[in-house]
Scaffold this motif. Structure first.
Motif, PDB file in Angstrom:
ATOM      1  N   VAL A   1       0.848  -1.192   0.000  1.00  0.00           N
ATOM      2  CA  VAL A   1       0.000   0.000   0.000  1.00  0.00           C
ATOM      3  C   VAL A   1       0.885   1.243   0.000  1.00  0.00           C
ATOM      4  N   GLY A   2       1.077   1.850  -1.157  1.00  0.00           N
ATOM      5  CA  GLY A   2       1.919   3.036  -1.240  1.00  0.00           C
ATOM      6  C   GLY A   2       1.156   4.322  -1.458  1.00  0.00           C
ATOM      7  N   GLY A   3      -0.144   4.221  -1.723  1.00  0.00           N
ATOM      8  CA  GLY A   3      -0.926   5.398  -2.075  1.00  0.00           C
ATOM      9  C   GLY A   3      -1.236   6.375  -0.954  1.00  0.00           C
ATOM     10  N   PRO A   4      -1.570   5.902   0.267  1.00  0.00           N
ATOM     11  CA  PRO A   4      -2.013   6.836   1.304  1.00  0.00           C
ATOM     12  C   PRO A   4      -1.019   7.942   1.639  1.00  0.00           C
ATOM     13  N   ALA A   5       0.271   7.639   1.687  1.00  0.00           N
ATOM     14  CA  ALA A   5       1.255   8.661   2.050  1.00  0.00           C
ATOM     15  C   ALA A   5       1.279   9.791   1.028  1.00  0.00           C
ATOM     16  N   VAL A   6       1.302   9.443  -0.250  1.00  0.00           N
ATOM     17  CA  VAL A   6       1.322  10.494  -1.271  1.00  0.00           C
ATOM     18  C   VAL A   6      -0.048  11.148  -1.408  1.00  0.00           C
ATOM     19  N   SER A   7      -1.097  10.405  -1.091  1.00  0.00           N
ATOM     20  CA  SER A   7      -2.433  10.985  -1.111  1.00  0.00           C
ATOM     21  C   SER A   7      -2.573  12.041  -0.017  1.00  0.00           C
ATOM     22  N   ALA A   8      -2.020  11.747   1.174  1.00  0.00           N
ATOM     23  CA  ALA A   8      -2.044  12.716   2.273  1.00  0.00           C
ATOM     24  C   ALA A   8      -1.276  13.975   1.881  1.00  0.00           C
ATOM     25  N   TYR A   9      -0.130  13.774   1.227  1.00  0.00           N
ATOM     26  CA  TYR A   9       0.635  14.940   0.761  1.00  0.00           C
ATOM     27  C   TYR A   9      -0.172  15.751  -0.246  1.00  0.00           C
ATOM     28  N   ALA A  10      -0.834  15.057  -1.166  1.00  0.00           N
ATOM     29  CA  ALA A  10      -1.613  15.752  -2.197  1.00  0.00           C
ATOM     30  C   ALA A  10      -2.717  16.600  -1.578  1.00  0.00           C
ATOM     31  N   VAL A  11      -3.354  16.076  -0.528  1.00  0.00           N
ATOM     32  CA  VAL A  11      -4.422  16.820   0.148  1.00  0.00           C
ATOM     33  C   VAL A  11      -3.859  18.083   0.793  1.00  0.00           C
ATOM     34  N   MET A  12      -2.738  17.930   1.525  1.00  0.00           N
ATOM     35  CA  MET A  12      -2.182  19.063   2.253  1.00  0.00           C
ATOM     36  C   MET A  12      -1.470  20.064   1.345  1.00  0.00           C
ATOM     37  N   ALA A  13      -0.997  19.604   0.180  1.00  0.00           N
ATOM     38  CA  ALA A  13      -0.333  20.498  -0.768  1.00  0.00           C
ATOM     39  C   ALA A  13      -1.302  21.091  -1.786  1.00  0.00           C
ATOM     40  N   ARG A  14      -2.579  20.670  -1.688  1.00  0.00           N
ATOM     41  CA  ARG A  14      -3.601  21.127  -2.633  1.00  0.00           C
ATOM     42  C   ARG A  14      -3.194  20.802  -4.076  1.00  0.00           C
ATOM     43  N   TRP A  15      -2.687  19.580  -4.254  1.00  0.00           N
ATOM     44  CA  TRP A  15      -2.269  19.108  -5.574  1.00  0.00           C
ATOM     45  C   TRP A  15      -3.514  18.749  -6.374  1.00  0.00           C
ATOM     46  N   PRO A  16      -3.745  19.380  -7.533  1.00  0.00           N
ATOM     47  CA  PRO A  16      -4.948  19.097  -8.322  1.00  0.00           C
ATOM     48  C   PRO A  16      -5.060  17.619  -8.691  1.00  0.00           C
ATOM     49  N   GLN A  17      -6.297  17.128  -8.766  1.00  0.00           N
ATOM     50  CA  GLN A  17      -6.556  15.706  -8.964  1.00  0.00           C
ATOM     51  C   GLN A  17      -5.965  15.162 -10.255  1.00  0.00           C
ATOM     52  N   ARG A  18      -6.094  15.894 -11.363  1.00  0.00           N
ATOM     53  CA  ARG A  18      -5.679  15.348 -12.662  1.00  0.00           C
ATOM     54  C   ARG A  18      -4.167  15.061 -12.724  1.00  0.00           C
ATOM     55  N   PRO A  19      -3.290  16.036 -12.436  1.00  0.00           N
ATOM     56  CA  PRO A  19      -1.854  15.713 -12.453  1.00  0.00           C
ATOM     57  C   PRO A  19      -1.449  14.771 -11.326  1.00  0.00           C
ATOM     58  N   PHE A  20      -2.152  14.824 -10.196  1.00  0.00           N
ATOM     59  CA  PHE A  20      -1.875  13.904  -9.096  1.00  0.00           C
ATOM     60  C   PHE A  20      -2.096  12.462  -9.538  1.00  0.00           C
ATOM     61  N   ALA A  21      -3.270  12.194 -10.106  1.00  0.00           N
ATOM     62  CA  ALA A  21      -3.599  10.832 -10.544  1.00  0.00           C
ATOM     63  C   ALA A  21      -2.644  10.352 -11.631  1.00  0.00           C
ATOM     64  N   ALA A  22      -2.261  11.257 -12.540  1.00  0.00           N
ATOM     65  CA  ALA A  22      -1.360  10.872 -13.627  1.00  0.00           C
ATOM     66  C   ALA A  22       0.051  10.594 -13.115  1.00  0.00           C
ATOM     67  N   THR A  23       0.563  11.440 -12.233  1.00  0.00           N
ATOM     68  CA  THR A  23       1.937  11.311 -11.741  1.00  0.00           C
ATOM     69  C   THR A  23       2.125  10.070 -10.887  1.00  0.00           C
ATOM     70  N   LEU A  24       1.065   9.647 -10.203  1.00  0.00           N
ATOM     71  CA  LEU A  24       1.174   8.448  -9.377  1.00  0.00           C
ATOM     72  C   LEU A  24       1.450   7.193 -10.192  1.00  0.00           C
ATOM     73  N   GLN A  25       1.062   7.182 -11.455  1.00  0.00           N
ATOM     74  CA  GLN A  25       1.224   5.955 -12.236  1.00  0.00           C
ATOM     75  C   GLN A  25       2.690   5.606 -12.488  1.00  0.00           C
ATOM     76  N   PRO A  26       3.527   6.497 -13.059  1.00  0.00           N
ATOM     77  CA  PRO A  26       4.954   6.141 -13.182  1.00  0.00           C
ATOM     78  C   PRO A  26       5.634   5.980 -11.829  1.00  0.00           C
ATOM     79  N   PHE A  27       5.143   6.702 -10.818  1.00  0.00           N
ATOM     80  CA  PHE A  27       5.686   6.562  -9.463  1.00  0.00           C
ATOM     81  C   PHE A  27       5.454   5.146  -8.947  1.00  0.00           C
ATOM     82  N   PHE A  28       4.216   4.650  -9.077  1.00  0.00           N
ATOM     83  CA  PHE A  28       3.902   3.293  -8.623  1.00  0.00           C
ATOM     84  C   PHE A  28       4.652   2.243  -9.436  1.00  0.00           C
ATOM     85  N   VAL A  29       4.805   2.482 -10.731  1.00  0.00           N
ATOM     86  CA  VAL A  29       5.545   1.537 -11.581  1.00  0.00           C
ATOM     87  C   VAL A  29       6.979   1.397 -11.076  1.00  0.00           C
TER      88      VAL A  29
END
Length: 250
Positions: A145-173
């Motif tokens: 489970v690697g998503g929650p930590a970066v998801s928490a950062y995205a919430v607190m950094a106000r990272w927009p959903q579209r680039p957040f969701a896209a950037t997580l894919q190469p990160f998870f790979v």
């Protein structure tokens, strides 16, 4: 594995891939606790790593233009640094404590995400990205489970959903490749002994879930998907944790 259990595994993978395509994450949160229960702690987490790698790789090419590569670099290097020792440790952890750890990590991560979603705190700067990446690498290696930590950062950094969701894919790979390389080099026997047909069906479920997610994405709000992911993940994590505790007591 019986046919009934295989159907449960395939259904979990399909729903996880669907959620991953719509919301950018949710695959591991959904399937990790259930696969730990069905396949055992080590094989279950490894299976999550394998399926997460395949699903993120397929989605990555669909969202390539929206990837924030600067953010990817700041998240990924600390994640790799954290995932290598965590992967080594995970290989030697006994199965029952491992199941408890998986359930606990998911429950804590979900609880934290719910609290942070209502928090007005805003974080900035590269150190916060590095911390989120490192934590994600560790939890991915240990619990899949690697998503929650970066998801928490995205919430607190106000990272927009579209680039957040896209950037997580190469990160998870990337972190999945590192984690799998370390684990399988140390203990190749961890890989679940599925038949060729079962692996083909797993691949079909991942592709089908991604396709269904693309179709449904136009009609379902992201917050509704995330709510469903949280509810299902809470149930699965609680069950996995309870099973691990019962095994420890036995």
């Amino acid at each position: 594995m019986t046919t009934g259990l295989l159907i449960v595994v395939l259904a979990s993978i399909f729903v996880g891939a669907l959620a991953q395509r719509i919301a950018g994450l949710g695959f591991a949160l959904l399937i990790s606790p259930f696969l730990v229960i069905i396949l055992g702690a080590h094989a279950g987490v490894l299976m999550v790593n394998v399926c997460g790698l395949v699903s993120s790789l397929l989605i990555m090419f669909r969202v390539w233009k929206d990837v924030d590569w600067s953010m990817y670099r700041w998240l990924t290097l600390p994640a790799v640094i954290g995932s290598i020792p965590a992967s080594i440790a995970a290989v030697y952890l006994p199965a029952a404590p491992m199941a408890v750890i998986v359930g606990a990590i998911v429950l804590v991560a979900l609880g934290a995400s719910l609290i942070l979603a209502r928090n007005s705190v805003v974080v900035t700067g590269n150190p916060a990205k590095a911390v989120a990446g490192f934590a994600s690498g560790v939890t991915n290696a240990v619990a899949g489970v690697g998503g929650p930590a970066v998801s928490a950062y995205a919430v607190m950094a106000r990272w927009p959903q579209r680039p957040f969701a896209a950037t997580l894919q190469p990160f998870f790979v990337t972190i999945a490749i590192v984690t799998l390389s370390v684990k399988l080099s140390m203990d190749p026997g961890q890989m679940p002994p599925f038949s060729v047909l079962a692996w083909v069906l797993i691949g079909v479920m991942i592709i089908g879930g991604i396709y269904a997610g693309e179709v449904l994405q136009k009609h379902i709000r992201d917050d509704h998907v995330r709510f469903a992911v949280i509810v299902i993940a809470f149930l699965g994590a609680g069950t996995a944790m309870a099973k691990g505790i019962v095994d420890l007591m036995a």
